[in-house]
Design an enzyme around this catalytic site. Structure first.
Site, PDB file in Angstrom:
ATOM      1  N   SER A 149      13.647 -21.975   2.288  1.00 59.01           N
ATOM      2  CA  SER A 149      14.351 -20.996   3.123  1.00 59.01           C
ATOM      3  C   SER A 149      15.725 -21.541   3.473  1.00 59.01           C
ATOM      4  CB  SER A 149      13.555 -20.765   4.415  1.00 59.01           C
ATOM      5  OG  SER A 149      14.337 -20.089   5.372  1.00 59.01           O
ATOM      6  N   TYR A 162       9.836 -24.180  11.964  1.00 58.81           N
ATOM      7  CA  TYR A 162       9.965 -23.481  10.669  1.00 58.81           C
ATOM      8  C   TYR A 162      11.079 -24.131   9.846  1.00 58.81           C
ATOM      9  CZ  TYR A 162      10.464 -19.574   7.354  1.00 58.81           C
ATOM     10  OH  TYR A 162      10.533 -18.798   6.210  1.00 58.81           O
TER      11      TYR A 162
HETATM   12  N1  LIG Z   1      11.067 -12.607   4.075  1.00 58.32           N
HETATM   13  C1  LIG Z   1      12.087 -13.419   4.293  1.00 58.32           C
HETATM   14  O1  LIG Z   1      13.162 -13.014   4.771  1.00 58.32           O
HETATM   15  C2  LIG Z   1      11.968 -14.887   3.939  1.00 58.32           C
HETATM   16  C3  LIG Z   1      13.126 -15.673   4.082  1.00 58.32           C
HETATM   17  C4  LIG Z   1      13.052 -17.026   3.751  1.00 58.32           C
HETATM   18  C5  LIG Z   1      11.849 -17.564   3.307  1.00 58.32           C
HETATM   19  N2  LIG Z   1      10.750 -16.779   3.202  1.00 58.32           N
HETATM   20  C6  LIG Z   1       9.513 -17.413   2.722  1.00 58.32           C
HETATM   21  O2  LIG Z   1       8.974 -16.659   1.665  1.00 58.32           O
HETATM   22  C7  LIG Z   1       7.543 -16.770   1.671  1.00 58.32           C
HETATM   23  C8  LIG Z   1       6.917 -15.395   1.656  1.00 58.32           C
HETATM   24  O3  LIG Z   1       7.369 -14.675   2.795  1.00 58.32           O
HETATM   25  P1  LIG Z   1       7.186 -13.091   2.926  1.00 58.32           P
HETATM   26  O4  LIG Z   1       8.301 -12.609   3.763  1.00 58.32           O
HETATM   27  O5  LIG Z   1       6.926 -12.484   1.593  1.00 58.32           O
HETATM   28  O6  LIG Z   1       5.858 -13.052   3.822  1.00 58.32           O
HETATM   29  P2  LIG Z   1       4.758 -11.911   4.013  1.00 58.32           P
HETATM   30  O7  LIG Z   1       5.254 -10.570   3.558  1.00 58.32           O
HETATM   31  O8  LIG Z   1       4.274 -12.079   5.401  1.00 58.32           O
HETATM   32  O9  LIG Z   1       3.602 -12.360   3.000  1.00 58.32           O
HETATM   33  C9  LIG Z   1       3.008 -13.605   3.170  1.00 58.32           C
HETATM   34  C10 LIG Z   1       1.915 -13.792   2.127  1.00 58.32           C
HETATM   35  O10 LIG Z   1       1.329 -15.071   2.325  1.00 58.32           O
HETATM   36  C11 LIG Z   1      -0.076 -14.924   2.564  1.00 58.32           C
HETATM   37  N3  LIG Z   1      -0.478 -16.036   3.429  1.00 58.32           N
HETATM   38  C12 LIG Z   1      -0.018 -16.338   4.669  1.00 58.32           C
HETATM   39  N4  LIG Z   1      -0.645 -17.430   5.151  1.00 58.32           N
HETATM   40  C13 LIG Z   1      -1.515 -17.829   4.186  1.00 58.32           C
HETATM   41  C14 LIG Z   1      -2.472 -18.868   4.096  1.00 58.32           C
HETATM   42  N5  LIG Z   1      -2.660 -19.733   5.108  1.00 58.32           N
HETATM   43  N6  LIG Z   1      -3.200 -18.991   2.961  1.00 58.32           N
HETATM   44  C15 LIG Z   1      -3.027 -18.120   1.928  1.00 58.32           C
HETATM   45  N7  LIG Z   1      -2.142 -17.107   1.959  1.00 58.32           N
HETATM   46  C16 LIG Z   1      -1.405 -16.956   3.079  1.00 58.32           C
HETATM   47  C17 LIG Z   1      -0.196 -13.533   3.157  1.00 58.32           C
HETATM   48  O11 LIG Z   1      -1.482 -12.948   3.016  1.00 58.32           O
HETATM   49  P3  LIG Z   1      -2.654 -13.206   4.118  1.00 58.32           P
HETATM   50  O12 LIG Z   1      -2.001 -13.040   5.476  1.00 58.32           O
HETATM   51  O13 LIG Z   1      -3.691 -12.181   3.814  1.00 58.32           O
HETATM   52  O14 LIG Z   1      -3.123 -14.582   3.861  1.00 58.32           O
HETATM   53  C18 LIG Z   1       0.796 -12.774   2.265  1.00 58.32           C
HETATM   54  O15 LIG Z   1       0.230 -12.543   0.993  1.00 58.32           O
HETATM   55  C19 LIG Z   1       7.207 -17.644   2.890  1.00 58.32           C
HETATM   56  O16 LIG Z   1       7.054 -18.977   2.506  1.00 58.32           O
HETATM   57  C20 LIG Z   1       8.427 -17.484   3.778  1.00 58.32           C
HETATM   58  O17 LIG Z   1       8.593 -18.581   4.634  1.00 58.32           O
HETATM   59  C21 LIG Z   1      10.775 -15.461   3.514  1.00 58.32           C
END
Ligand SMILES: NC(=O)c1ccc[n+]([C@@H]2O[C@H](COP(=O)([O-])OP(=O)(O)OC[C@H]3O[C@@H](n4cnc5c(N)ncnc54)[C@H](OP(=O)(O)O)[C@@H]3O)[C@@H](O)[C@H]2O)c1
Length: 259
Positions: A149, A162
């Site tokens: 990130s 984070y």
């Molecule tokens: N969206 C952004 O703006 C952004 C920016 C920078 C970095 N990121 C990074 O990108 C990644 C994905 O983010 P996102 O925004 O796509 O999140 P999201 O829409 O909340 O999706 C998160 C995914 O991870 C799964 N998950 C969460 N905790 C888990 C666990 N303990 N074991 C297995 N699966 C787990 C969730 O399913 P379940 O809850 O059913 O397990 C879901 O499939 C993360 O690492 C986040 O830090 C996101």
């Protein structure tokens, strides 16, 4: 037919956090390039919905996209995930995408809360890399991509734990890239800024906050999950065979904008 340098045919990928947002977009991108995809997330129903959606989009061999409900923060479940991947025939690609956050001032975190953020974002990825190493090192060329990130590179109001966990994930990427180069495993990271997912929808629904974000983003818009997925797929491809230990920001220019 794509050149083999731009194809993932014959490769098997494990993607964590695969049922939604960026993880689901990564699965879609990898499938489109010909990989077999193994999806992991906790909520079994949501995961199966996502798997079935992808199966409909990419009709092909019936095992092209498989799913296992599991929590990457749990030791035993991590071992089950890797055993499952071994049963499918091994792994060429590992994408550590599962992540989570709880945003608050540093002094307001309970110990379990901030340690929990490290368990989800960092320790799970380190352990999965170590468990997957015997499978990945069986092939001449394998690849790990960690979803970091911009918060691991600068302050973005995410809360300290984070940012700390993502900074460590970026450093883990560099260390493993050097250690495991001789095993044929490239290790890279992708660092997104604001991407439109369920995780960010609440904050971005506030028009004043959204305006502030867009003012700091040279491309003037929020990113889409598939734009992160494209960078991940590139790092997985044979076309990226001389790239390791790198972190690609997918941030609309955010990190380059000083004023
Ligand atoms: N969206 C952004 O703006 C952004 C920016 C920078 C970095 N990121 C990074 O990108 C990644 C994905 O983010 P996102 O925004 O796509 O999140 P999201 O829409 O909340 O999706 C998160 C995914 O991870 C799964 N998950 C969460 N905790 C888990 C666990 N303990 N074991 C297995 N699966 C787990 C969730 O399913 P379940 O809850 O059913 O397990 C879901 O499939 C993360 O690492 C986040 O830090 C996101």
């Amino acid at each position: 037919m794509h050149s083999p340098r731009w194809s993932l045919h014959g490769q098997r990928a494990l993607v964590t956090g695969a049922s939604a947002g960026i993880g689901l977009a990564i699965c879609r991108e990898l499938l489109g390039l010909g990989a077999q995809v193994l999806m992991v997330a906790r909520d079994a129903e949501l995961l199966e919905q996502a798997r079935a959606e992808l199966e409909d989009e990419f009709p092909g061999p019936e095992d092209a996209v498989l799913a296992l409900p599991a929590d990457v923060t749990d030791d035993e479940q991590r071992a089950e995930i890797i055993d499952w991947a071994a049963d499918q025939g091994g792994l060429h690609l590992l994408v550590n995408n599962a992540g989570g956050n709880l945003t608050r001032p540093a002094l307001d975190y309970g110990e379990d809360q901030w340690r929990g953020i490290f368990e989800t974002n960092l320790f799970s990825a380190f352990e999965l890399c170590r468990l997957a190493h015997p499978l990945l090192s069986k092939h001449a060329a394998s690849s790990i991509v960690n979803i970091g990130s911009v918060s691991g590179l600068t302050h973005v109001r995410s809360g300290a734990p984070y940012g700390m966990s993502k900074a460590a994930l970026h450093q883990m990427t560099k260390n493993l890239a050097v250690e495991w180069a001789e095993d044929g495993i490239r290790v890279n990271a992708v660092a997104p800024w604001y991407i439109r997912t369920r995780r960010t929808s609440g904050k971005l629904a506030d028009p004043d906050y959204l305006d502030e974000v867009l003012l700091r983003t040279p491309l003037g818009r929020i990113g889409e999950p598939e734009e992160v997925a494209a960078a991940v797929a590139f790092l997985c491809l044979p076309a990226a065979s001389y790239i390791t230990g790198e972190c690609i920001a997918v941030d609309g220019g955010f990190l380059r904008y000083g004023f």
